[in-house]
Design a protein around this motif. Sequence first.
Motif, mmCIF file in Angstrom:
data_model
loop_
_atom_site.group_PDB
_atom_site.id
_atom_site.type_symbol
_atom_site.label_atom_id
_atom_site.label_comp_id
_atom_site.label_asym_id
_atom_site.label_seq_id
_atom_site.Cartn_x
_atom_site.Cartn_y
_atom_site.Cartn_z
ATOM 1 N N LYS A 1 0.846 -1.205 0.000
ATOM 2 C CA LYS A 1 0.000 0.000 0.000
ATOM 3 C C LYS A 1 0.875 1.246 0.000
ATOM 4 C CE LYS A 1 -4.070 -1.754 2.334
ATOM 5 N NZ LYS A 1 -4.876 -1.774 3.556
ATOM 6 N N LYS A 2 1.855 1.273 0.881
ATOM 7 C CA LYS A 2 2.778 2.404 0.977
ATOM 8 C C LYS A 2 3.547 2.580 -0.329
ATOM 9 C CE LYS A 2 6.938 3.728 3.396
ATOM 10 N NZ LYS A 2 8.121 3.103 3.887
ATOM 11 N N TYR A 3 4.020 1.497 -0.903
ATOM 12 C CA TYR A 3 4.785 1.538 -2.147
ATOM 13 C C TYR A 3 3.956 2.191 -3.258
ATOM 14 C CZ TYR A 3 7.575 -0.021 -6.128
ATOM 15 O OH TYR A 3 8.338 -0.056 -7.276
ATOM 16 N N ILE A 4 2.704 1.792 -3.383
ATOM 17 C CA ILE A 4 1.827 2.345 -4.418
ATOM 18 C C ILE A 4 1.523 3.814 -4.139
ATOM 19 C CG2 ILE A 4 -0.500 2.209 -5.426
ATOM 20 C CD1 ILE A 4 -0.248 -0.883 -5.087
ATOM 21 N N GLU A 5 1.258 4.153 -2.885
ATOM 22 C CA GLU A 5 0.962 5.545 -2.520
ATOM 23 C C GLU A 5 2.139 6.478 -2.796
ATOM 24 O OE1 GLU A 5 -0.224 5.340 1.571
ATOM 25 O OE2 GLU A 5 -2.138 4.383 1.080
ATOM 26 N N GLU A 6 3.353 5.979 -2.674
ATOM 27 C CA GLU A 6 4.547 6.808 -2.878
ATOM 28 C C GLU A 6 4.909 6.980 -4.344
ATOM 29 O OE1 GLU A 6 7.543 4.971 -0.445
ATOM 30 O OE2 GLU A 6 6.754 5.884 1.381
ATOM 31 N N ARG A 7 4.292 6.228 -5.227
ATOM 32 C CA ARG A 7 4.539 6.367 -6.658
ATOM 33 C C ARG A 7 3.414 7.189 -7.260
ATOM 34 N NH1 ARG A 7 7.395 3.644 -3.863
ATOM 35 N NH2 ARG A 7 9.407 2.923 -4.521
ATOM 36 N N PRO A 8 3.750 8.283 -7.926
ATOM 37 C CA PRO A 8 2.702 9.176 -8.440
ATOM 38 C C PRO A 8 2.004 8.675 -9.696
ATOM 39 C CG PRO A 8 4.870 10.011 -9.035
ATOM 40 C CD PRO A 8 5.089 8.792 -8.158
ATOM 41 N N LEU A 9 2.363 7.504 -10.179
ATOM 42 C CA LEU A 9 1.756 7.012 -11.408
ATOM 43 C C LEU A 9 0.304 6.600 -11.181
ATOM 44 C CD1 LEU A 9 4.705 4.842 -12.756
ATOM 45 C CD2 LEU A 9 4.044 7.137 -13.476
ATOM 46 N N GLN A 10 -0.599 7.253 -11.872
ATOM 47 C CA GLN A 10 -2.022 6.951 -11.719
ATOM 48 C C GLN A 10 -2.333 5.520 -12.128
ATOM 49 O OE1 GLN A 10 -4.324 8.925 -10.244
ATOM 50 N NE2 GLN A 10 -5.675 7.156 -10.389
ATOM 51 N N ARG A 11 -1.589 4.996 -13.096
ATOM 52 C CA ARG A 11 -1.878 3.629 -13.543
ATOM 53 C C ARG A 11 -1.671 2.621 -12.429
ATOM 54 N NH1 ARG A 11 2.827 0.736 -16.422
ATOM 55 N NH2 ARG A 11 4.601 1.880 -15.644
ATOM 56 N N TYR A 12 -0.768 2.905 -11.479
ATOM 57 C CA TYR A 12 -0.599 2.024 -10.323
ATOM 58 C C TYR A 12 -1.818 2.109 -9.430
ATOM 59 C CZ TYR A 12 4.425 1.444 -11.306
ATOM 60 O OH TYR A 12 5.641 1.145 -11.847
ATOM 61 N N LYS A 13 -2.281 3.312 -9.165
ATOM 62 C CA LYS A 13 -3.439 3.504 -8.296
ATOM 63 C C LYS A 13 -4.700 2.895 -8.913
ATOM 64 C CE LYS A 13 -1.516 7.594 -6.067
ATOM 65 N NZ LYS A 13 -0.158 7.425 -6.457
ATOM 66 N N ASP A 14 -4.779 2.916 -10.238
ATOM 67 C CA ASP A 14 -5.949 2.357 -10.937
ATOM 68 C C ASP A 14 -6.021 0.842 -10.829
ATOM 69 O OD1 ASP A 14 -6.699 4.907 -11.697
ATOM 70 O OD2 ASP A 14 -5.852 4.737 -13.718
ATOM 71 N N LEU A 15 -4.941 0.209 -10.440
ATOM 72 C CA LEU A 15 -4.919 -1.247 -10.287
ATOM 73 C C LEU A 15 -5.540 -1.722 -8.982
ATOM 74 C CD1 LEU A 15 -1.228 -1.872 -11.422
ATOM 75 C CD2 LEU A 15 -3.298 -2.225 -12.788
ATOM 76 N N VAL A 16 -5.695 -0.791 -8.038
ATOM 77 C CA VAL A 16 -6.126 -1.146 -6.686
ATOM 78 C C VAL A 16 -7.643 -1.114 -6.563
ATOM 79 C CG1 VAL A 16 -5.994 -0.498 -4.244
ATOM 80 C CG2 VAL A 16 -3.972 -0.298 -5.710
ATOM 81 N N ILE A 17 -8.192 -2.182 -5.990
ATOM 82 C CA ILE A 17 -9.612 -2.243 -5.663
ATOM 83 C C ILE A 17 -9.767 -1.708 -4.251
ATOM 84 C CG2 ILE A 17 -11.599 -3.761 -5.278
ATOM 85 C CD1 ILE A 17 -10.197 -5.758 -7.214
#
Length: 135
Positions: free
Chosen positions: A118-134
């Motif tokens: 969760k922290k790893y994804i939050e620290e990366r500004p790439l929206q495509r990473y955030k779009d992968l999360v349910i």
Amino acid sequence: MLCTVMALNNILSRLTAVTVRGNSFPAAFASLSSGCGLTVQHDRQNRRFTVTPGSGAGVHDCAVLHYRFTGHKEVDLMSTYVPETFRGQGVAALLSQAAIDFLVEEELKAHVSCWYIKKYIEERPLQRYKDLVIK
């Protein structure tokens, strides 16, 4: 020789996943390398990503990220574990990046139970990473 965290983070930003569809790896395994001698192995059969620190290392010295399928095209990224002697070297980040690359490659969505991922994804500004999360 061990890489510094900064060097590893720089390398991580340039990593690309190895496609498993070719004949370069058995169907159950794929790998992602950091350039510092660390390689992530994807064991699809056991639903885990692993990094082993070097020659002579046993199964208990292995860093691991576990996932499970929770539905059609859905997984739960459940946990990461890095042995204490292997921490602070960007290994959990390397495992997390491999898991994200897997999601993208297989067009999966993920529940993220693991606090580190969760922290790893939050620290990366790439929206495509955030779009992968349910959520």
